[in-house]
Every structure is written in C-alpha cells, then in structure tokens.
Design a protein around this motif. Structure first.
Motif, PDB file in Angstrom:
ATOM      1  N   LEU A 179       0.730  -1.288   0.033  1.00 38.74           N
ATOM      2  CA  LEU A 179      -0.107   0.271  -0.027  1.00 38.74           C
ATOM      3  C   LEU A 179       0.902   1.311   0.014  1.00 38.74           C
ATOM      4  CD1 LEU A 179      -2.839   0.783  -0.047  1.00 38.74           C
ATOM      5  CD2 LEU A 179      -2.976   1.018   2.347  1.00 38.74           C
ATOM      6  N   PRO A 180       1.870   1.543   0.819  1.00 37.16           N
ATOM      7  CA  PRO A 180       2.719   2.542   0.781  1.00 37.16           C
ATOM      8  C   PRO A 180       3.055   2.958  -0.545  1.00 37.16           C
ATOM      9  CG  PRO A 180       3.301   1.177   2.672  1.00 37.16           C
ATOM     10  CD  PRO A 180       2.520   0.285   1.709  1.00 37.16           C
ATOM     11  N   VAL A 181       3.574   2.146  -1.338  1.00 46.84           N
ATOM     12  CA  VAL A 181       4.129   2.347  -2.732  1.00 46.84           C
ATOM     13  C   VAL A 181       2.874   2.828  -3.533  1.00 46.84           C
ATOM     14  CG1 VAL A 181       5.227   1.390  -4.843  1.00 46.84           C
ATOM     15  CG2 VAL A 181       5.422   0.395  -2.478  1.00 46.84           C
ATOM     16  N   THR A 182       1.703   2.196  -3.716  1.00 51.38           N
ATOM     17  CA  THR A 182       0.668   2.603  -4.215  1.00 51.38           C
ATOM     18  C   THR A 182       0.415   3.958  -4.034  1.00 51.38           C
ATOM     19  OG1 THR A 182      -0.012   0.528  -4.851  1.00 51.38           O
ATOM     20  CG2 THR A 182      -1.604   2.025  -5.118  1.00 51.38           C
ATOM     21  N   ALA A 183       0.280   4.242  -2.531  1.00 52.37           N
ATOM     22  CA  ALA A 183      -0.286   5.463  -2.016  1.00 52.37           C
ATOM     23  C   ALA A 183       0.794   6.621  -2.251  1.00 52.37           C
ATOM     24  CB  ALA A 183      -0.091   5.362  -0.411  1.00 52.37           C
ATOM     25  N   SER A 184       2.217   6.379  -2.087  1.00 49.56           N
ATOM     26  CA  SER A 184       2.987   7.327  -2.693  1.00 49.56           C
ATOM     27  C   SER A 184       2.836   7.792  -4.215  1.00 49.56           C
ATOM     28  CB  SER A 184       4.434   6.830  -2.831  1.00 49.56           C
ATOM     29  OG  SER A 184       4.809   6.617  -1.399  1.00 49.56           O
ATOM     30  N   LEU A 185       2.546   6.746  -5.011  1.00 43.45           N
ATOM     31  CA  LEU A 185       2.368   6.933  -6.404  1.00 43.45           C
ATOM     32  C   LEU A 185       0.993   7.972  -6.567  1.00 43.45           C
ATOM     33  CD1 LEU A 185       2.866   6.542  -9.418  1.00 43.45           C
ATOM     34  CD2 LEU A 185       1.731   4.504  -9.532  1.00 43.45           C
ATOM     35  N   ALA A 186      -0.055   7.555  -5.957  1.00 40.16           N
ATOM     36  CA  ALA A 186      -1.068   8.093  -6.420  1.00 40.16           C
ATOM     37  C   ALA A 186      -1.235   9.638  -5.715  1.00 40.16           C
ATOM     38  CB  ALA A 186      -2.419   7.357  -5.697  1.00 40.16           C
ATOM     39  N   LEU A 187      -0.687   9.581  -4.422  1.00 39.47           N
ATOM     40  CA  LEU A 187      -0.879  11.102  -3.765  1.00 39.47           C
ATOM     41  C   LEU A 187      -0.116  11.983  -4.350  1.00 39.47           C
ATOM     42  CD1 LEU A 187      -1.065  10.144  -0.244  1.00 39.47           C
ATOM     43  CD2 LEU A 187      -2.716  11.291  -1.356  1.00 39.47           C
ATOM     44  N   GLY A 188       1.084  11.593  -5.000  1.00 36.49           N
ATOM     45  CA  GLY A 188       2.140  12.523  -5.493  1.00 36.49           C
ATOM     46  C   GLY A 188       1.733  12.755  -6.911  1.00 36.49           C
TER      47      GLY A 188
END
Lengths: 330, 329
Positions: free
Chosen positions: B110-119
């Motif tokens: 999740l942190p990877v996808t979250a980093s990608l999505a939020l950025g």
C-alpha cells in the motif's frame, strides 16, 4: 380495416423522435467530413494489412517467429546490428532486439490481434449493454433498480483491474483473443446500457409504442420492432467511441503480460519488452507506439464523424479524447 | 445531513456485500478448482482432497461464503495440516503460494501505491488546474495553446506510451534522470522523490486534460454570472474576482473528481506500476494472476472495490460541503 391493423400497422415514421436519416444520407454526411474520411481510410488500410498479413510478410520474405541470431549483437545483449534497429532490404522495419525476429512481420500480425480484439469486445459490449438497457427500461421498478445499480457499479469499478483478475480463473487452454474480448467486453457495457435505458424510458412513452402495446405486442416484440430501429443511432455512435478505448484495452493487457501469449505478437506486448530496450533501440518503442496512436486517433475521428453524420444537431467541433468515451485506465 | 450519511453508509455496505458475493462466486465457485490450484499441478487426487478439506472447500457453498465474511470481520483459523494458523481480523485469506496472509501482503504494497497516487494527484492538480486557469484567462495566447496541446496529447495516448516516451527523453536522450527505482519514503526521502518523479509526471500528463477542461468550463461559467457583473460594476478587483469566486467555484468539482480518481488509483495504477517497476498493489495483482494465486487476486479486487465505493461517497459529501447549493438527500 380493423382497429387492430390501425394500431399495429403504424410505421415508426410517425414517432415523435427525430426523423431517422436513411443510410444513404448518413453515408453522404459522413463522406463530407474530411477528418472522418481520413480516419476511415486509415482504418481500412489497417484492416487490409491485418487480413493480408500472410501475404505481406511473404512479400517481404520473412515470418514473425523466426529467430535471426546473426542480426543482433550478442556482445551487447542483443541490440540489433545496423541503424534504426537493423533496418535493411530484407527486414523493412528492422528486427526485434534480443531475438532478431522480423519487426515488420510482427507488427503486421499484431494488427490482426489489435483489430480483432477491439471489434470483438465492442460487439460484446453492444450486445450486453443493449440487452441490459432494454430490460431496465422496459422492466418493472425492481428490475430497473437492480440493473441500474449494477450498471453504476460497473461504471465506477476500474475495469482493467477486474479484467486482469478474470484472466486468473480461466483455464490456460482457452483461446486468448476470445478471452480478451470477453474480459474487456463483459466489464465495459455500462455506458451503452445507461444510454439505451434512458432512450427506452423516453421512447416507451411515445404514442407509437403505446399503440403497439395496446395492439397486444409483448415487451420482446416492442423492443425488437419498435425500439431497436430508433436505438441504432445512439448505440452505433457510442460503440464507435468504444472501439479506440478497446484498442488501448487490448494493448494494456498484453503490455501487462496477461494478454495474448507468445509467440503471438501484439503491439502492447512489444511495448512491454521494449521497456528494457528503450535506451539501446528506441525504434523498437516508437514503432508499436506510433501504430497504437494512429489506430486510436483514426478510430476516434471516425467515431466523431459518425456521431456528426447520425445526429448533425449534436455535432460539435472535433473533440479528440475528451473523456466522452469510457474512462480509460492508468 | 446525518440521515444522508447514514443512508449513504448503508448503501455502501450493501454494494460492497454484493460485490464480495459476486467476486467470491466468480473466483471460488464457478469454473476453477481452487484446491487443485492451491495444491499445485503435481498433486495426486488424494492430496487435492486433503487440501480441499483443510481449506474448508468441501463445505456447502453458502457456508464457505459465510466463513469468508467471518474472516473479514472477526478473523478465522486455517489448519496447516500440522497446526492451526490464525488469520487476523480483516482476513482475506492466505496466499496459496507463499502462505502469507493476503491482508499483510496488501499492507506492504500500500505505501508504494499511496506514494504514487498522492504524488500524482498533486502533479495533475498543478498541471490540470494551471492549464485550466491559463486557458480561461489567456485564451489564444502561446502559453495557453502549448499547455492545452500538452494535456490533450497526454490524454489521447495510453499511459504506458507516455511513460515510455518520457523514459526515452529524460533517461536516454537528455540523460537527466536515471531509470527510476523505488525507495521508501522513510528510507531516503530524496531518493523516493527522484524515483517517483517520472511516474508522477506520466500520470499527471495523462489525467490533467480532464481537470483542465473542468477548471476552464467552471471558471468561465462563474465569471459570466450576474453577481460577478455586479461586483465588477462596484469596482471589485479582477484578481479578487478570479481567486475568491471563479477559482473557488471550480475547485468544488475538481476536488470531487480528484477524490474519485485517487480512490481508483489506490486500487493500483497497474500500467504505471508495471512500466516503472513499482512494487505496488497493481503489480501484486498482475503477478498473482500469472501464478494463479486466487486469494490474493480476490483480495486485491475487493480492496479496490472498497476504495472506489468509498471514494465516490467522499466525493459526494465533499461536493455538498464545498458548494452550499448542493443539498444531499
């Protein structure tokens, strides 16, 4: 003449909806738009290329699956020898890095998959969408609620993720192009069904449909005889916009490695192996990318032209990729 | 408002229950033989039967589904043959391949996808709203044309082609950036930023046309309204009109749309993650499909459904909060 005849014999021409233009008129309006015509010519060319793929590759004297180790530089891991990815008189567009397979042949055969899956998926979407939309529009409140909520959910879900997931449960022997058509088509009918439902709700209040109902026609007969002819225009318009989205859909799934399986070639699949070669052999990225772009653009301008031809009042200036089609995926 | 939220919540839960039922039916019951998949191809029929019993796949279908739901809400136990393995509360099952809990597999991705999505969201808001603003106020100028062309071109290409073109330009031709590799934010924030810069740009180029169009249309609409004309007549400054009124009106729909897009992306921006090798949820799905790891596939699908349904609800509420004219019923 009995009352029965009077009621059922009425032609749809008395409908309150806009008078449907004949096919000839539509064709003339379509032809008069230069962009749409160009799109149609490009599509026609692609179809010819896809159908004549065996002939074209025979003309070049190559086939898509033969490895040519001598044409790639094994010292650099398989970069094609020669400029622009190894373009030569024998290999018109160069060879694939790593394997040395002929790129022209693979691109030409890739057109087959791309067009086949896109058209097939669109047909599935039209069939399911029209069916569900008609059932929701003509059915009772409960059925309508159920189908409409399902449609909402289908439209909200990211279809690519679910299409990928569907691949997991299908036995490996199942023909991949057919599987892709079904996976894309069974998840993408939401838009058509919504349009058909809305149109059906309007149409069924019109006098000629009421007359048919009074004449004893059942919902099936009404749908087939009275509604479908009028629904053709909006459905064709929407389907034409789905085609480019489905070209991208097939390319996306093949790019992810869950599309057509090797050795069958597909543009999307080439791009996925191109991710490791973009530095050494940019041609290998640019050729399939360019083809996908041209195909999508041609389908889009043609779709826009069809919309204008079918309904000149709603016609607008060319709007490429304005998000009217089904939401694409990231 | 309270009544609306309650009803909306009930609606959400029922949609998710229906989704879980459909997903469960499709994946566990319909065509495949989950026990065979779990056991592997080389298993003898006796071994498959054993696995079927161990995973509870021999129970009646409705009971299996009930246990699946029980796992999600209170957790459940799996027998491993020799002992018992407990699967904690939001239990989506146990991977057939690694024996790991699906929930924890998702949690690590999740942190990877979250980093990608939020950025990416920050990037597409900057580019999209910026372009919309410029095209509403500076129609026909060079900046407007350049930005509009850029966003439209980005929107009409598949996301993996944009990414590949960016890679060619920035990593190969100009050599400004190395090939992106993902480093966690907590490990090295700087590396994290540089590793995600191209993925963010790719998604921003792809998504921003939508936002540009929305911003532009909504700003022009507000600026044409009667009260703006009155303000102008009273001598209110143009800058004040734009920032306080026009932009504000546009932001409502921009925020709502962002919420939906963000929710969708949390389920995995599959193409972007695959292209740039980001170990996020989307990649997990593709990988699990290739090795036919059913529990993981079902887990990702359901979690995506939750994100999407939740994001849609949030968007509706945000809409009402930002725009008083919207009444939630």
């Amino acid at each position: 003449m009995s009352t029965q005849d009077l009621l059922t014999g009425g032609t749809p021409a008395i409908a309150g909806a806009s008078p449907a233009a004949g096919p000839r008129q539509v064709w003339r309006r379509l032809r008069s738009q230069r962009a749409a015509l160009a799109g149609a010519i490009v599509i026609a060319l692609l179809v010819v290329v896809a159908v004549a793929a065996p002939l074209l590759t025979a003309l070049e004297g190559q086939d898509p699956n033969t490895y040519h180790d001598s044409l790639v530089n094994s010292a650099t891991g398989g970069v094609p020898i020669g400029s622009f990815g190894g373009v030569s008189a024998q290999h018109w567009l160069g060879v694939e890095p790593g394997t040395g397979r002929d790129l022209f042949a693979r691109l030409v055969y890739g057109a087959q998959i791309s067009l086949l899956v896109a058209v097939g998926a669109t047909l599935v979407e039209v069939a399911v969408g029209v069916g569900v939309g008609l059932a929701a529009g003509l059915g009772n409140r409960l059925l309508d609620q159920l189908l409409s909520r399902t449609t909402d959910v289908m439209l909200a879900l990211p279809w690519l993720l679910f299409a990928i997931a569907l691949i997991a449960i299908v036995p490996p022997g199942f023909p991949r192009p057919l599987l892709l058509m079904l996976a894309i088509g069974l998840l993408g009918w939401g838009g058509i069904s919504r349009i058909v439902r809305a149109q059906t709700l309007t149409l069924k209040e019109l006098d000629y449909v009421a007359a048919a109902r009074l004449g004893g026609s059942g919902p099936w007969r009404i749908a087939r005889r009275e509604l479908l002819p009028t629904l053709t225009a909006p459905v064709v318009t929407y389907a034409a916009l789905l085609l480019p989205a489905n070209v991208v859909g097939e390319a996306s799934m093949s790019f992810l490695g869950v599309g057509v399986q090797p050795p069958t070639s597909s543009w999307g699949q080439m791009l996925s192996s191109a991710t490791t070669w973009f530095r050494e052999d940019p041609t290998y990225v640019l050729l399939p990318s360019g083809l996908i772009f041209v195909t999508v653009l041609a389908f889009t301008v043609l779709g826009d032209g069809i919309r204008t031809a079918l309904d000149p009042r709603a016609a607008s200036r060319l709007r490429v990729g304005t998000g009217r089609k089904r939401e694409a995926q990231s | 408002m309270k009544g609306y939220l309650l009803r909306r919540f009930i609606g959400m839960v029922s949609v998710l229950l229906a989704l879980s039922l459909v997903v469960y039916a499709i994946f566990y019951i319909a065509p495949s033989n989950p026990a065979q998949l779990a056991c592997g191809l080389k298993c003898s029929p006796a071994q498959v039967a054993q696995v079927r019993q161990r995973l509870g796949l021999d129970a009646p279908v409705y009971l299996q589904y009930a246990r699946f739901l029980e796992g999600i809400f209170v957790g459940r136990d799996f027998s491993t043959g020799t002992g018992v393995m407990h699967c904690n509360a939001p239990c989506l099952g146990i991977s057939y391949r690694t024996g790991e809990q699906v929930t924890s597999m998702l949690a690590t991705r999740l942190p990877v996808t979250a980093s990608l999505a939020l950025g990416a969201m920050v990037a597409w808001l900057l580019l999209g709203v910026g372009t919309g603003l410029v095209s509403a106020l500076r129609r026909g100028r060079f900046t407007e044309r350049a930005l509009t062309t850029l966003t439209l071109a980005g929107n009409s290409l598949p996301v993996f082609i944009i990414g590949l073109l960016l890679l060619i330009v920035f990593c190969s031709v100009l050599q400004w950036l190395p090939f992106p590799t993902y480093v966690g934010l907590s490990q090295d924030p700087q590396q994290w930023f540089w590793g995600l810069l191209l993925p963010w740009t790719t998604l921003a180029l792809y998504e921003s046309a939508k936002y540009a169009r929305l911003t532009r249309a909504s700003m022009l609409e507000t600026l044409a309204e009667d009260h703006i004309r009155t303000f102008r007549a009273y001598g209110v400054g143009e800058r004040h009109l734009i920032t306080r009124h026009a932009l504000r009106g546009a932001l409502t729909s921009v925020i709502a749309l962002s919420a939906i897009d963000l929710g969708t992306m949390f389920g995995g921006a599959v193409l972007t993650e695959s292209l740039f090798g980001l170990p996020g949820i989307g990649r997990l799905l593709v990988y699990s499909v290739q090795i036919v790891d059913l529990p993981v596939v079902v887990g990702v699908t359901l979690v995506t459904g939750v994100f999407v349904v939740f994001a849609n609800a949030v968007a509706d509420v945000l809409y009402a909060v930002a725009d008083r004219r919207v009444v939630l019923t």
